[in-house]
Scaffold this motif. Sequence first.
Motif, short mmCIF file in Angstrom:
data_model
loop_
_atom_site.label_atom_id
_atom_site.label_comp_id
_atom_site.label_asym_id
_atom_site.label_seq_id
_atom_site.Cartn_x
_atom_site.Cartn_y
_atom_site.Cartn_z
N THR A 335 92.62 -26.91 53.54
CA THR A 335 91.54 -26.53 54.46
C THR A 335 92.12 -26.19 55.82
N ARG A 336 91.56 -25.17 56.44
CA ARG A 336 92.04 -24.73 57.76
C ARG A 336 91.34 -25.44 58.90
N VAL A 337 90.13 -25.93 58.63
CA VAL A 337 89.32 -26.55 59.68
C VAL A 337 88.90 -27.93 59.22
N ARG A 338 88.97 -28.89 60.12
CA ARG A 338 88.57 -30.26 59.77
C ARG A 338 87.13 -30.51 60.22
N TYR A 360 78.41 -45.39 64.06
CA TYR A 360 79.12 -46.29 63.15
C TYR A 360 80.58 -45.85 63.07
N GLU A 361 81.48 -46.80 63.23
CA GLU A 361 82.91 -46.49 63.16
C GLU A 361 83.46 -46.89 61.79
N PHE A 362 84.20 -45.99 61.18
CA PHE A 362 84.86 -46.27 59.91
C PHE A 362 86.27 -46.80 60.17
N ARG A 363 86.83 -47.45 59.17
CA ARG A 363 88.14 -48.07 59.36
C ARG A 363 89.27 -47.04 59.48
N GLY A 364 89.22 -46.00 58.66
CA GLY A 364 90.36 -45.10 58.63
C GLY A 364 90.07 -43.67 59.05
N LYS A 365 88.92 -43.15 58.68
CA LYS A 365 88.67 -41.74 58.96
C LYS A 365 88.42 -41.52 60.46
N PRO A 366 88.72 -40.33 60.98
CA PRO A 366 88.50 -40.07 62.40
C PRO A 366 87.04 -40.24 62.81
N GLY A 367 86.84 -40.83 63.96
CA GLY A 367 85.52 -41.02 64.54
C GLY A 367 85.64 -40.95 66.05
N ARG A 438 83.14 -30.52 64.11
CA ARG A 438 84.46 -29.92 63.94
C ARG A 438 85.44 -30.78 64.74
N TYR A 439 86.46 -31.29 64.07
CA TYR A 439 87.50 -32.09 64.72
C TYR A 439 88.81 -31.30 64.73
N ARG A 440 89.54 -31.43 65.80
CA ARG A 440 90.91 -30.92 65.86
C ARG A 440 91.74 -31.86 66.71
N PHE A 441 93.05 -31.87 66.45
CA PHE A 441 93.93 -32.65 67.29
C PHE A 441 93.95 -32.04 68.70
N THR A 442 94.00 -32.88 69.70
CA THR A 442 94.12 -32.39 71.08
C THR A 442 95.48 -31.70 71.28
N THR A 450 93.45 -36.66 79.03
CA THR A 450 92.34 -37.50 78.58
C THR A 450 92.77 -38.74 77.83
N GLY A 451 93.97 -38.72 77.26
CA GLY A 451 94.40 -39.82 76.40
C GLY A 451 93.80 -39.75 75.00
N ASP A 452 93.01 -38.72 74.72
CA ASP A 452 92.36 -38.59 73.42
C ASP A 452 93.31 -37.99 72.39
N TRP A 453 93.10 -38.41 71.13
CA TRP A 453 93.86 -37.85 70.02
C TRP A 453 93.12 -36.69 69.37
N TRP A 454 91.79 -36.70 69.51
CA TRP A 454 90.96 -35.69 68.88
C TRP A 454 90.07 -35.01 69.90
N HIS A 455 89.66 -33.79 69.57
CA HIS A 455 88.59 -33.10 70.28
C HIS A 455 87.56 -32.72 69.23
N ARG A 456 86.29 -32.92 69.52
CA ARG A 456 85.28 -32.60 68.52
C ARG A 456 84.16 -31.77 69.12
N THR A 457 83.57 -30.93 68.25
CA THR A 457 82.48 -30.05 68.64
C THR A 457 81.39 -30.15 67.57
N LEU A 458 80.15 -30.33 68.01
CA LEU A 458 79.03 -30.44 67.07
C LEU A 458 78.84 -29.13 66.32
N VAL A 459 78.72 -29.22 65.00
CA VAL A 459 78.49 -28.04 64.17
C VAL A 459 77.02 -27.95 63.79
N ARG A 460 76.49 -29.00 63.18
CA ARG A 460 75.09 -29.00 62.75
C ARG A 460 74.69 -30.41 62.33
N GLU A 461 73.44 -30.55 62.02
CA GLU A 461 72.94 -31.81 61.48
C GLU A 461 73.29 -31.88 60.00
N PHE A 462 73.86 -32.99 59.56
CA PHE A 462 74.19 -33.17 58.15
C PHE A 462 73.02 -33.82 57.41
#
Length: 485
Positions: A335-338, A360-367, A438-442, A450-462
């Motif tokens: 996949t090209r996009v996360r 809600y935070e999951f143990r392993g997946k990005p949040g 949509r998640y991508r690495f910073t 920012t100190g962030d590992w990820w940058h995220r942008t809202l795509v739609r309601e799931f």
Amino acid sequence: MDWFAASDYWLSRLVLQRALAVVYLVAFLSAASQFRALIGTRGLTPVPRFVRRVPFRASPSLFQWRYSDRLFSCVSWGGAALSAAVAAGAADAVPLWASMAMWALLWLAYLSIVNVGQLWYSFGWESLLLEAGFLAIFLGNARTAPPVLVLWLLRWLAFRLEFGAGLIKWRGDRCWRELTCLDYHHETQPMPGPLSWFFHRLPKPLHRVEVAANHVAQLVVPFGLLLPQPVATYAAAVVIVTQLWLVLSGNFSWLNWLTIVIALAAVDSSAFAGAPPPVADPPLWYVVVVCAVTALVLVLSQWPVRNMISRGQQMNASFNSLHLVNTYGAFGSVTRVRHEIVVEGTDEEEPGEDTVWREYEFRGKPGDVSRMPRQFAPYHLRLDWQMWFAALSPAYAAGWFEPFVARLLEGDRDTLRLLRHDPFPGEPPRHVRALLYRYRFTTRQERRETGDWWHRTLVREFMPPVRAASGSHGQSGAGERREES
């Protein structure tokens, strides 16, 4: 019986068996700690419902005859205890027949779990553990020399595992042939690890080198596993180094570690193991059994071989319900996009535009974008992996995602134990919704600022807001979709 015994491989056999027992231990612990919420009586896809529609011959398991959460727990924790005992050397301290019985019990117990595990156990490393575990039954113990035939069957398994994975990549996504897949993969893989950000940010020419090296390691080197020594040992060393590289770059449950374990069957340890310990001649019944198992594996190998040479090659497929002699492979497409599903709740009676939603935070997946990805492998976070698939397509979430949301609305303790953080510790939320981001690495600059590992942008309601069924807030009950005005 010089033709039967490989005395010089006694150390390779010892390390292989002990390490395989540790992998079994991790697998049983994963089952014991997660089954209630996933496949238990009140799980998202309950075993009792599964066995009512799937016959024993299609999915042989102890739980086809009887299921209860208590029995499943006993099998899981019993398997963990036996795995730990074998890893500590118990199987080497008993007669050969008893050692084989221990390994057979491990295999039967885990087969029973996998065959009722449904989508939560649909990964290639489950079948790989069962196939390797089956062969380990016949590998003998410290009282016998390792059988040459079983060592060759393990080499054959290592070859199919690596060569099949290489073929599926070369035939699949064109980015593997163009050497560009790792421009994306470190970022979009199911479960990034602590170093995945750094791997992703390597210069693109190094990504090309990574892909080219992978092709060599999986399409050329595996043939060396089937050649005489010392070539087989050198080939096994390349496989081991490649797998350690994958361990550093991501979280793939016990796949990489188990591949390393299997590759040890090709390592000639005589140069540094010293003289082999004295052993008795193998009993005739043992020789007959090993020869019969070898013949069985050779016959069953026709299906994975046909699959490997087929243009329609399947990934991670079992051709029989016992998971013997399977076909393997991963990431035929990249996949090209996360995308990530973010699940949120609120305790407001009627959510509106100003509602504060808590995540809600999951143990392993990005949040949380500021949270560094964690290392969980070889442990398998089954819910987190399925959330990755669900983000690819809602079809992957059919049958389990809505029950998952309903459990959150109930404040179900077993389900909440699978999560890292419950934002509603006192009382469950009144509404739960899911958003797709949509998640991508910073970038390096964003990371510094920012100190962030990820940058995220809202795509739609799931999933639109769902509320607890009438009268069921904080109790058992299904969720209801909220009608929007």
